[in-house]
Design a protein around this motif. Structure first.
Motif, mmCIF file in Angstrom:
data_model
loop_
_atom_site.group_PDB
_atom_site.id
_atom_site.type_symbol
_atom_site.label_atom_id
_atom_site.label_comp_id
_atom_site.label_asym_id
_atom_site.label_seq_id
_atom_site.Cartn_x
_atom_site.Cartn_y
_atom_site.Cartn_z
ATOM 1 N N GLU A 264 7.694 21.075 87.625
ATOM 2 C CA GLU A 264 8.340 21.051 86.309
ATOM 3 C C GLU A 264 8.902 22.422 85.957
ATOM 4 N N TYR A 297 7.666 23.353 73.781
ATOM 5 C CA TYR A 297 6.772 22.781 74.781
ATOM 6 C C TYR A 297 5.303 23.071 74.478
ATOM 7 N N MET A 380 14.948 14.966 74.672
ATOM 8 C CA MET A 380 13.956 15.230 75.707
ATOM 9 C C MET A 380 12.553 15.319 75.111
ATOM 10 N N ALA A 384 9.448 13.136 76.025
ATOM 11 C CA ALA A 384 8.500 13.907 76.836
ATOM 12 C C ALA A 384 7.127 14.005 76.208
ATOM 13 N N THR A 388 3.831 13.313 78.127
ATOM 14 C CA THR A 388 2.918 14.398 78.478
ATOM 15 C C THR A 388 1.503 14.080 78.017
ATOM 16 N N THR A 407 6.395 13.130 88.773
ATOM 17 C CA THR A 407 7.078 14.353 88.349
ATOM 18 C C THR A 407 8.107 14.784 89.382
ATOM 19 N N TYR A 411 12.089 14.572 88.259
ATOM 20 C CA TYR A 411 12.851 15.812 88.104
ATOM 21 C C TYR A 411 13.720 16.144 89.319
ATOM 22 N N THR A 438 17.229 15.736 80.994
ATOM 23 C CA THR A 438 16.773 14.728 80.031
ATOM 24 C C THR A 438 16.492 13.404 80.727
ATOM 25 N N THR A 441 13.260 13.713 82.719
ATOM 26 C CA THR A 441 12.103 13.661 81.821
ATOM 27 C C THR A 441 11.830 12.233 81.368
ATOM 28 N N THR A 444 10.260 10.231 84.239
ATOM 29 C CA THR A 444 8.873 10.658 84.466
ATOM 30 C C THR A 444 7.950 10.097 83.391
ATOM 31 N N SER A 445 8.350 10.200 82.137
ATOM 32 C CA SER A 445 7.526 9.687 81.038
ATOM 33 C C SER A 445 7.343 8.179 81.146
#
Length: 456
Positions: A264, A297, A380, A384, A388, A407, A411, A438, A441, A444-445
């Motif tokens: 990441e 973040y 994002m 995210a 996360t 991940t 990405y 974006t 992300t 991945t989410s």
């Protein structure tokens, strides 16, 4: 009168239900807020170094130490993530009241610090030569060699600091680490000034002094945390010896966390390197957006840690009701925080861009680009933050290998190629890169949440 008596009978049960509903979200917030503040304080130390080096020695000196700093950061996060694999084990031992297990896990963590340092320190120490062979400016690398070598040494105490941060977080005592970190901020700034410019018989080390100051601050943090941990250790906790086999389970959980963290971090570092090949306006817009992304973040990163600890406790207690409460709380808090971040970025995109850039042609172009990038950053954060938090839940269950793969896929197999294609083929420049980030992300989410749903 009968009606009032009936109300009195209903109210206590309503209050109990409300308190039960809020118990877990509040527990998660009590854990997440200090972790978030910790991240912001750490960011403050990095900003302090940047400002002091740039103000005293100029952009060339800043560029010389930036390469070493970034290379150090990659290896530090790999090591810190691997050590983070200790959290579900240590939190579970606390939940069970297993003092012998806690003692053994602390010894496991110490062994991991030594092993990681033995591998990572030589790599960072020799990085000026290694990076020179792959095409980086050797003069620039030589100028930052002293700083880079001191940062290599700083890895040893910093990995130790991460061990005790992990232990304190798993014990739900992050405020202790926050206080120590906050105390190191002025110490680091003072050390920078003294070691960079000299004081009395002490010679001026120039930009290398910032590396020496980081080493001193890291050692002071480690000694302080070790003293606090020893004082807080229960008298009944036995001394424990470990076997080589004790390292295996923690490394199997922790190493995928480290790799996912570096993946990441690496995608954003790669975006910065690519942005340097574009025009000045694109570079400026990317820099502003990246700085704000770093601040934002801190929120999802804190929720990840909090969700990880709370889920580990629920798993250790085999409490299915608590398990459901932790999942529900993490997802709701992640969604709420992501929405707030998104709305804040959408509302602040134009004012921030106009305030940050000047009125010249490059400034106007950068301001226009950064508005769009901040909008993308808002989207994002919206997707995210719950993702996360979900990653934290999965890590609390010691499920880290699949999230690492997600991940890498999100990405590097989707986000990076898409961003480059949009930037080059569609001439979108830095906007194309951030669209790719974006999208990566979002994928991945979605994969993380789908895995949590399937596991339930």
């Amino acid at each position: 009168m009968t009606y009032m008596n009936a109300l009195r009978g209903v109210r206590p049960s309503w209050r109990i239900r409300l308190r039960t509903t809020l118990d877990e979200p509040l527990a998660m917030l009590r854990l997440a807020v200090p972790i978030m503040l910790m991240a912001l304080v750490n960011m403050g130390m990095s900003v302090t170094d940047t400002i002091m080096i740039s103000a005293s020695f100029g952009a060339d000196a800043l560029a010389a130490v930036a390469v070493g700093s970034d290379f150090y950061s990659i290896h530090f996060y790999l090591g810190a993530g691997t050590i983070g694999g200790l959290v579900p084990f240590y939190a579970g031992a606390i939940a069970k009241g297993d003092h012998a297990g806690r003692a053994r896990l602390e010894r496991v963590g110490q062994a991991m610090v030594l092993l990681l340092a033995a591998v990572l320190v030589p790599v960072v120490w020799t990085s000026p030569d290694l990076l020179g062979r792959v095409g980086l400016d050797q003069n620039l690398l030589d100028a930052g060699r002293g700083y880079t070598r001191l940062m290599a040494l700083t890895l040893v105490p910093m990995l130790g600091v991460m061990l005790y941060r992990t232990i304190l977080t798993a014990a739900e005592r992050p405020k202790v680490f926050l206080y120590v970190t906050a105390a190191m901020l002025p110490l680091n700034a003072l050390g920078n000034h003294v070691l960079m410019h000299g004081f009395g018989p002490m010679p001026a080390l120039g930009p290398t002094g910032a590396g020496a100051s980081s080493l001193v601050a890291a050692m002071a943090s480690l000694v302080t945390l070790m003293a606090i941990a020893r004082k807080a250790t229960p008298q009944t906790m036995p001394k424990a010896w470990i076997r080589l086999g004790d390292l295996g389970p923690v490394v199997r959980v922790g190493l995928p966390i480290g790799i996912a963290t570096v993946a990441e971090l690496g995608i954003f570092l790669g975006a910065t390197l690519y942005a340097a090949t574009l025009g000045a306006a694109d570079v400026a817009a990317h820099t502003l957006t990246l700085r704000i992304a770093g601040v934002a973040y801190a929120v999802p990163a804190a929720l990840l840690q909090a969700a990880m600890v709370r889920m580990a406790r629920a798993e250790a207690q085999a409490d299915s009701d608590l398990n459901r409460q932790v999942i529900r709380s993490a997802l709701w808090l992640g969604t709420f925080a992501g929405t707030l971040l998104c709305l804040g970025l959408l509302a602040g995109a134009t004012p921030l861009s106009e305030a940050f850039f000047g009125d010249g042609s490059v400034g106007a172009a950068a301001a226009g680009s950064s508005v769009g990038l901040l909008f993308l950053l808002g989207v994002m954060e919206l997707v995210a933050t719950p993702g996360t938090a979900t990653a934290g839940l999965l890590r609390g269950r010691k499920d880290t290998r699949a999230p690492m793969i997600y991940t890498l896929v999100g990405y590097w197999l989707i986000g990076a190629p898409l961003g480059l294609w949009l930037s080059e083929a569609w001439s979108l420049g830095i906007s194309g890169i951030w669209i790719g980030l974006t999208a990566g992300t979002t994928v991945t989410s979605a994969l993380l949440i789908a895995r949590l749903v399937r596991a339930r």
